[in-house]
Enzyme design. Structure first.
Site, PDB file in Angstrom:
ATOM      1  N   ALA B  11      48.752  12.950  -0.219  1.00 54.07           N
ATOM      2  CA  ALA B  11      48.522  12.979  -1.670  1.00 54.07           C
ATOM      3  C   ALA B  11      49.839  13.035  -2.439  1.00 54.07           C
ATOM      4  O   ALA B  11      50.025  12.315  -3.427  1.00 54.07           O
ATOM      5  CB  ALA B  11      47.633  14.176  -2.029  1.00 54.07           C
ATOM      6  N   CYS B  42      46.181  11.799  10.821  1.00 53.71           N
ATOM      7  CA  CYS B  42      45.094  11.255  11.640  1.00 53.71           C
ATOM      8  C   CYS B  42      45.617  10.560  12.890  1.00 53.71           C
ATOM      9  O   CYS B  42      44.864  10.272  13.813  1.00 53.71           O
ATOM     10  CB  CYS B  42      44.265  10.260  10.838  1.00 53.71           C
ATOM     11  SG  CYS B  42      43.708  10.908   9.271  1.00 53.71           S
ATOM     12  N   ARG B 133      48.009  20.220  13.408  1.00 51.72           N
ATOM     13  CA  ARG B 133      47.875  19.926  11.979  1.00 51.72           C
ATOM     14  C   ARG B 133      49.013  19.023  11.514  1.00 51.72           C
ATOM     15  O   ARG B 133      48.811  18.150  10.711  1.00 51.72           O
ATOM     16  CB  ARG B 133      47.864  21.260  11.208  1.00 51.72           C
ATOM     17  CG  ARG B 133      47.639  21.144   9.728  1.00 51.72           C
ATOM     18  CD  ARG B 133      46.210  20.789   9.383  1.00 51.72           C
ATOM     19  NE  ARG B 133      46.148  20.165   8.062  1.00 51.72           N
ATOM     20  CZ  ARG B 133      45.180  19.406   7.633  1.00 51.72           C
ATOM     21  NH1 ARG B 133      44.147  19.149   8.396  1.00 51.72           N
ATOM     22  NH2 ARG B 133      45.216  18.886   6.435  1.00 51.72           N
ATOM     23  N   GLU B 180      32.198  24.967  21.801  1.00 51.00           N
ATOM     24  CA  GLU B 180      31.784  24.857  20.395  1.00 51.00           C
ATOM     25  C   GLU B 180      30.787  25.979  20.103  1.00 51.00           C
ATOM     26  O   GLU B 180      29.811  26.161  20.808  1.00 51.00           O
ATOM     27  CB  GLU B 180      31.138  23.480  20.170  1.00 51.00           C
ATOM     28  CG  GLU B 180      30.377  23.304  18.871  1.00 51.00           C
ATOM     29  CD  GLU B 180      31.218  23.512  17.624  1.00 51.00           C
ATOM     30  OE1 GLU B 180      32.265  22.859  17.500  1.00 51.00           O
ATOM     31  OE2 GLU B 180      30.808  24.349  16.765  1.00 51.00           O
ATOM     32  N   SER B 274      42.604  23.756 -13.846  1.00 50.45           N
ATOM     33  CA  SER B 274      42.242  24.572 -15.018  1.00 50.45           C
ATOM     34  C   SER B 274      43.468  24.913 -15.868  1.00 50.45           C
ATOM     35  O   SER B 274      43.328  25.368 -16.986  1.00 50.45           O
ATOM     36  CB  SER B 274      41.558  25.856 -14.555  1.00 50.45           C
ATOM     37  OG  SER B 274      42.458  26.618 -13.766  1.00 50.45           O
ATOM     38  N   TYR B 429      26.862 -14.217   9.224  1.00 53.00           N
ATOM     39  CA  TYR B 429      26.376 -14.396  10.595  1.00 53.00           C
ATOM     40  C   TYR B 429      27.050 -15.563  11.306  1.00 53.00           C
ATOM     41  O   TYR B 429      27.090 -16.672  10.788  1.00 53.00           O
ATOM     42  CB  TYR B 429      24.860 -14.616  10.620  1.00 53.00           C
ATOM     43  CG  TYR B 429      24.389 -15.210  11.938  1.00 53.00           C
ATOM     44  CD1 TYR B 429      24.565 -14.504  13.125  1.00 53.00           C
ATOM     45  CD2 TYR B 429      23.825 -16.478  12.001  1.00 53.00           C
ATOM     46  CE1 TYR B 429      24.186 -15.049  14.342  1.00 53.00           C
ATOM     47  CE2 TYR B 429      23.432 -17.036  13.220  1.00 53.00           C
ATOM     48  CZ  TYR B 429      23.627 -16.315  14.382  1.00 53.00           C
ATOM     49  OH  TYR B 429      23.266 -16.856  15.590  1.00 53.00           O
TER      50      TYR B 429
END
Lengths: 453, 453
Positions: B11, B42, B133, B180, B274, B429
């Site tokens: 970002a 990623c 991370r 998990e 804000s 197609y």
């Protein structure tokens, strides 16, 4: 309820299967002139290239299997000679026994398809001039190659089928020359995009001659030379003609079924013709273009399939609607996937739209991930509204995800999205599949900027 | 105009690049705590698996290259310690020199990202317990594997990252057990779809333990055993924790920037917080779910990228809007592509929708064409309206075209299409790419039928 279906390939079999499913008590009979039904016409080039090894593999159902599985009767090698509208009968000829008989129908479906255009040029009757429309056509080419081991072919016509065939023949180690009368190959692409394919064909060793028509075929018994308008004499062992197709409408016309302005059978969205209880579907009918609202004739297997399904419903009194087409098409030309939807820049201008466009090269997925590749996307956008009118995508057939990008754009155009809205799509991102800001989004941003110039 | 950006990954760099492009005279400075900026989070699993061989390949820009190419200043290893809202200043610490200084801003962007959750369990401080991370986290795992040649790993957490890591470790010939706590892996999929992935992992020799939490890590210096709630003692050479992430909001909170109900920073569609002149984007902010209108926190690289771009525009007074997310995600888990968008059946019911669904298996392309493969698609549809609320697609990662199908459905859901309308899409197609009636269409037809049951 007795339903007669004329033609047993994509539309005819889809309709029969659907109708039988909706009403298992209905008596449904398909008449097909050919010995094969329900084959994949689009698969024929892969049968010729030997990628599909077995002829049977491109035949989805034999008549026997279709009858057993779908419950509709199939009469292959039966030709419907006449439709008697007043008495609601058809005259059917058994082509093997050479015998005719009359048959009543409650509802009739015309799914007679289309045929290759063979121009009446001098020498066109010579041997080894082929075309490709059905499995028998493919058989002839396959047999010819196997027996004669030819070295040189001329493919006439640089549309999808011509180029798919070119690939097939290259796979068989045959030298191919493509002759196209128009100034570019793939005339339903803008020329800048078609040029990408042209370059690729040249890299593959294909000689492509554009802007040149055929005047004559020369040879003794077999074709040996193709002569062109510009005076070229192209030596060859055989020729494949793929200059286009025409809808098979003679039977419909004779019965007074109305044709549209494209020359194909006119139907409404329920696949009803101008004659009551007569329906039509598939390559013999025209469709509505979803963007322009104009009638268009774009015969494709996927469309035939859907139209057949709709006709199968509506003949049985069940709701069904075929809304129209965007002119989407995709083709594999050697290593490239070549796709389009909506209007090209040239088509949009011809329709009176004021348009802008963008051409973007973008990565298929993250650059560090194996098989990184770039595709080119062209976006055609209405200047005033920003609404996307068309798209063309070309890239590596295996890795570039051309089919994905065109289908995203098909869905976007279907929903009248603006170019500027593509960036709002929450498309799936992970390194093996895409990049954070996909090329379709960037194309949208760039085209949108053009609007304000 | 002076812009300070806190955080230099997706970002932050997107915003800085965009803002500089819109206003080349603006003074833009990015502070990043880490030494790396602009890397592909990623892509880290593929660096660990050695599919990406060079560390540099997942780093899109070094600070130097970013400065040269995009014109914004980058200060890596600089941590913003405080935001002084009244005086519009930040207190920045040079982490190498351990020196602080104050800096004025006209506009401030908080792009502080998210961090791995490390639960305070006994033994969690042992060596060889990793998380993933950033690039340094990946370096540690890569170095550990190279030096120690470990045989056995325990991956804690069966979400995307956990399963992508599982694949990475399998690629390095390491035995993997996945633990998990929830009753299923991939909790943002319906369990019937998650089960397909579970079976695939089992085939790959992965032991998957669900419904079992971790209680303790045991070992001398290095972790040697993982103990679970059910009493299991899992021997291992190392552990990777991927139980989830949390937004980095401490700095924002300290400055009085409002958080949303998800715990992430609340922003409007212009990425304004804000507090006036303070913007936020990326993994530290919450988004609006486009279907429910509810705030959601779904931190993803693609979203961060787009939000950054919007913030870069709006900070410069240029129009820009990030409308929200559909919760789309895709992941490669060994040989499978696993994708979702919109709401799962369970999520839709929890949101109060009355829903029906369909689960369909369909061919990726014509059966006779090489690499024929089937994918599974699940469609979630609102019973009353027929509108598609969600989709999940799973199939072979290389051949099944999972990414295509999910992106068609993303675009359809974005446009509030009904399940029954999917058949109207003029999708592309040809035998190498699809079948005449794609699985997404069939899923639409089947789901629509369920509505009337």
């Amino acid at each position: 309820m007795k339903i007669v279906v004329i033609g047993g390939v994509a539309a005819g079999t889809s309709a029969a299967a659907r109708a039988k499913r909706l009403n298992p008590d209905a008596e449904i009979i398909i008449f097909e002139r050919d010995s094969d039904i329900s084959y994949s016409g689009c698969g024929l080039p892969y049968y010729i290239s030997n990628i599909v090894e077995e002829r049977d593999d491109i035949i989805i159902y034999t008549p026997e299997r279709f009858e057993a599985k779908k419950g509709a009767k199939v009469k292959a090698q039966h030709s419907v000679e006449d439709i008697l509208v007043d008495s609601k009968e058809v005259i059917v000829k058994d082509l093997l026994k050479n015998k005719e008989k009359k048959l009543k129908y409650d509802k009739l479906l015309i799914a007679t398809g289309a045929s290759s255009i063979i121009p009446p040029l001098p020498g066109v009757e010579l041997d080894n001039i082929f075309s490709l429309r059905n499995v028998h056509d493919a058989d002839k080419i396959v047999d010819f190659i196997e027996v004669n081991n030819p070295k040189k072919a001329v493919v006439i016509g640089g549309g999808y089928i011509g180029l798919e065939l070119t690939e097939s023949l290259l796979e068989q180690n045959i030298d191919v020359r493509v002759v196209e009368k128009a100034e570019q190959i793939l005339t339903n692409f803008d020329s800048d995009m078609a040029d990408i394919v042209l370059e690729h064909l040249k890299e593959k060793g294909v000689e492509v001659i554009t802007g040149d028509g055929i005047t004559e075929f020369k040879g003794e018994e077999n074709v040996e030379q193709v002569l062109t308008e510009s005076g070229k004499e192209l030596d060859c062992d055989f020729v494949v003609m793929s200059i286009g197709v025409k809808p098979n409408v003679e039977l419909a016309q004779k019965a007074g079924v109305g044709l549209g302005e494209t020359g194909a059978i006119k139907v409404n969205s329920r696949m009803e013709t101008s004659v009551s209880d007569i329906y039509a579907a598939g390559d013999c009918v025209e469709s509505t273009h979803l963007l322009t609202g104009n009638p268009v004739w774009i015969p494709l297997g996927s469309t035939a399939n859907k139209q057949g399904r709709v006709a199968g419903s509506t003949m049985m009194g069940v709701e069904g609607e075929f809304k129209g087409v965007l002119g989407t098409a995709i083709s594999k030309v050697c290593d490239l996937a070549v796709a389009r939807t909506g209007l090209t820049f040239a088509e949009a201008e011809a329709e009176g739209y004021e348009v802008v466009s963008s051409v973007i090269k973008s990565g298929n997925h993250s650059g560090y991930y194996p098989n990184y590749n770039k595709f080119t996307v062209k976006l055609i956008v209405e200047k005033d509204s920003g609404i996307i009118l068309g798209a063309q995508v070309i890239g590596d057939a295996k890795f570039a995800g051309v089919d994905k990008r065109i289908d995203i754009l098909v869905t976007a155009i279907h929903n009248q999205m603006k170019a500027s809205e593509l960036i709002d799509l929450d498309l799936a991102y992970a390194p093996p599949f895409s990049i954070p800001k996909d090329g379709v989004m960037v194309a949208g941003i760039v085209a949108d900027k053009q609007r304000n110039k």
